[in-house]
Scaffold this active site. Structure first.
Site, short mmCIF file in Angstrom:
data_model
loop_
_atom_site.label_atom_id
_atom_site.label_comp_id
_atom_site.label_asym_id
_atom_site.label_seq_id
_atom_site.Cartn_x
_atom_site.Cartn_y
_atom_site.Cartn_z
N ASN A 24 0.85 -1.20 0.00
CA ASN A 24 0.00 0.00 0.00
C ASN A 24 0.88 1.25 0.00
OD1 ASN A 24 0.53 0.81 2.87
ND2 ASN A 24 -0.34 -1.22 3.21
N LYS A 27 9.06 -16.68 -10.66
CA LYS A 27 8.19 -15.66 -11.25
C LYS A 27 6.99 -16.29 -11.96
CE LYS A 27 8.34 -11.70 -14.30
NZ LYS A 27 9.00 -11.12 -15.44
#
Ligand code: C5P
Length: 401
Positions: free
Chosen positions: A212, A291
């Site tokens: 955030n 990934k």
């Protein structure tokens, strides 16, 4: 730490051009004797009243003169000095310097540092009694006081000009004591304070994650303010790009689970816990080891709830005094009060976010501090000023608990 100690403090002493400047080598001594490191900036013509070499000898630092040249800025420039200082003390503060502070002039090194710093500013006025009583000076004094400037003195008595009245600079020993008193409100002296700050990072794979916009500024400012109030601070910080106060014990963490473990490992030694971190409510159930490839048109990420760190601290058997933060976009006080009760907190600091003027990512903030039987409004100001006001109130509530 004794009640009036200035241990570890960095005092930037601004000496302006008044006759009382001749007392400043002694002032540097008195401040150093309380444990502070001192650097000196002279304003224009102050060297007519005190020898820079004397100030250099007692402070152990080269003295900064008024000019802002390429050469002086290439050393410790105005921004470095502004960041270095825990307080800027101007002694003697002439009528002229007071006027320039009010106007926000940045016309020489000292005034520029005052505009650039987040540290508190203190003044020890010294001038002829008529100048002190002049309406403009008194109005400037009122403005400075309103902005939170610490004002030491002046004394009354016989003046260098032969007149008698108010305007004498306080004695160096009294200025040093007054300064120390501002820092050690005593309430957090020797207390252990743990603060969580910043966001958390919940990994999806080795390169991606959920996070955030929390910058960590408010938590770091609170850590700084708690240190200034004499506390031993443990700062448990999520990933932030700001420099922690150098006297905090910093525990760097990434995820909410790591933050939870770091907090729980040391919570039993804490007197006060302040949860400022913007902890992710959920984390991916499994972070991929490598990934993730974009093989499909859709992707579903399953999330699981993170532990509530603050609520767990409040349930701990050696429970410290617990302070939470509530960032809300609407019905701020009602939601915050609900959180106070649900998480069993002592205090909650509610702030309004989502606008453009306060909250995440902006320098200013306003807070409503709520306890079971009190509501205190702390007006909008920069996060450092607000942090100091908040620590003062937290210390008061902790003492009364
Ligand atoms: O419930 P909410 O996230 O709004 O509560 C905010 C307060 O709770 C903040 O003080 C925050 O630091 C703390 N908190 C926590 N652990 C969580 C979520 C919030 O410590 N998982």
């Amino acid at each position: 730490m004794t009640v009036n100690s200035l241990t570890n403090k960095r005092v930037l002493l601004g000496v302006s051009a008044g006759i009382a400047a001749y007392k400043t080598p002694d002032l540097v001594r008195k401040i150093s004797e309380l444990g502070a490191e001192v650097q000196v900036i002279l304003t224009k013509n102050a060297d007519q009243f005190v020898a820079p070499l004397a100030l250099q000898a007692v402070s152990g630092h080269a003295v900064h003169d008024h000019a802002m040249t390429a050469e002086s800025e290439s050393g410790m420039g105005h921004i470095d000095l502004a960041r270095w200082a825990d307080v800027v003390l101007i002694a003697p503060a002439t009528a002229n310097v007071m006027a320039r502070l009010v106007a926000g002039n940045a016309d020489e090194l000292l005034t520029t540092v005052c505009v650039a710093t987040e540290a508190p500013i203190a003044i020890a006025p010294a001038m002829n009694q008529q100048m002190w009583q002049n309406q403009a000076t008194q109005s400037n004094l009122a403005t400075l006081a309103e902005r939170g400037t610490w004002i030491f003195g002046p004394d009354a008595g016989e003046q260098a000009c032969g007149e008698v009245g108010p305007g004498r600079m306080l004695q160096p020993v009294d200025i040093a004591q007054a300064l120390a008193q501002q820092f050690t409100n005593g309430a957090l002296s020797g207390k252990n304070v743990m603060i969580t700050a910043g966001p958390t990072w919940e990994a999806l794979d080795p390169v991606r994650g959920i996070t955030n916009h929390s910058s960590g500024t408010m938590g770091y400012a609170l850590a700084q303010a708690a240190i200034e109030a004499g506390a031993k601070v443990t700062l448990v910080s999520g990933p932030c790009n700001i420099t922690p106060p150098d006297r905090a014990n910093v525990r760097k963490v990434t995820s909410a689970l790591e933050m939870h473990s770091a907090v729980m490992a040391e919570v039993n030694t804490q007197d006060i816990f302040i949860g400022v971190a913007a902890v992710a409510d959920y984390r991916p159930v499994d972070a991929a080891d490598s990934k993730i490839k974009k093989n499909n048109d859709e992707m579903i990420i399953k999330l699981v709830k993170n532990p509530d760190i603050l609520a767990d601290v409040a349930l701990h058997e050696h429970r410290p005094f617990c302070v939470g933060f509530a960032a809300e976009t609407n019905d701020v006080v009602d939601y915050a009060r609900g959180k106070l009760e649900r998480k069993k907190l002592d205090l909650i600091a509610a702030n309004h976010v989502g606008g453009t003027e306060t909250g995440f990512g902006v320098p200013d903030n306003a807070i409503t501090l709520i306890s079971a039987d009190d509501v205190i409004e702390l007006p909008k100001q920069n996060k450092y000023g607000l942090a100091r006001a908040l620590i003062k109130e937290i210390a008061k509530a902790y003492k009364n608990a």
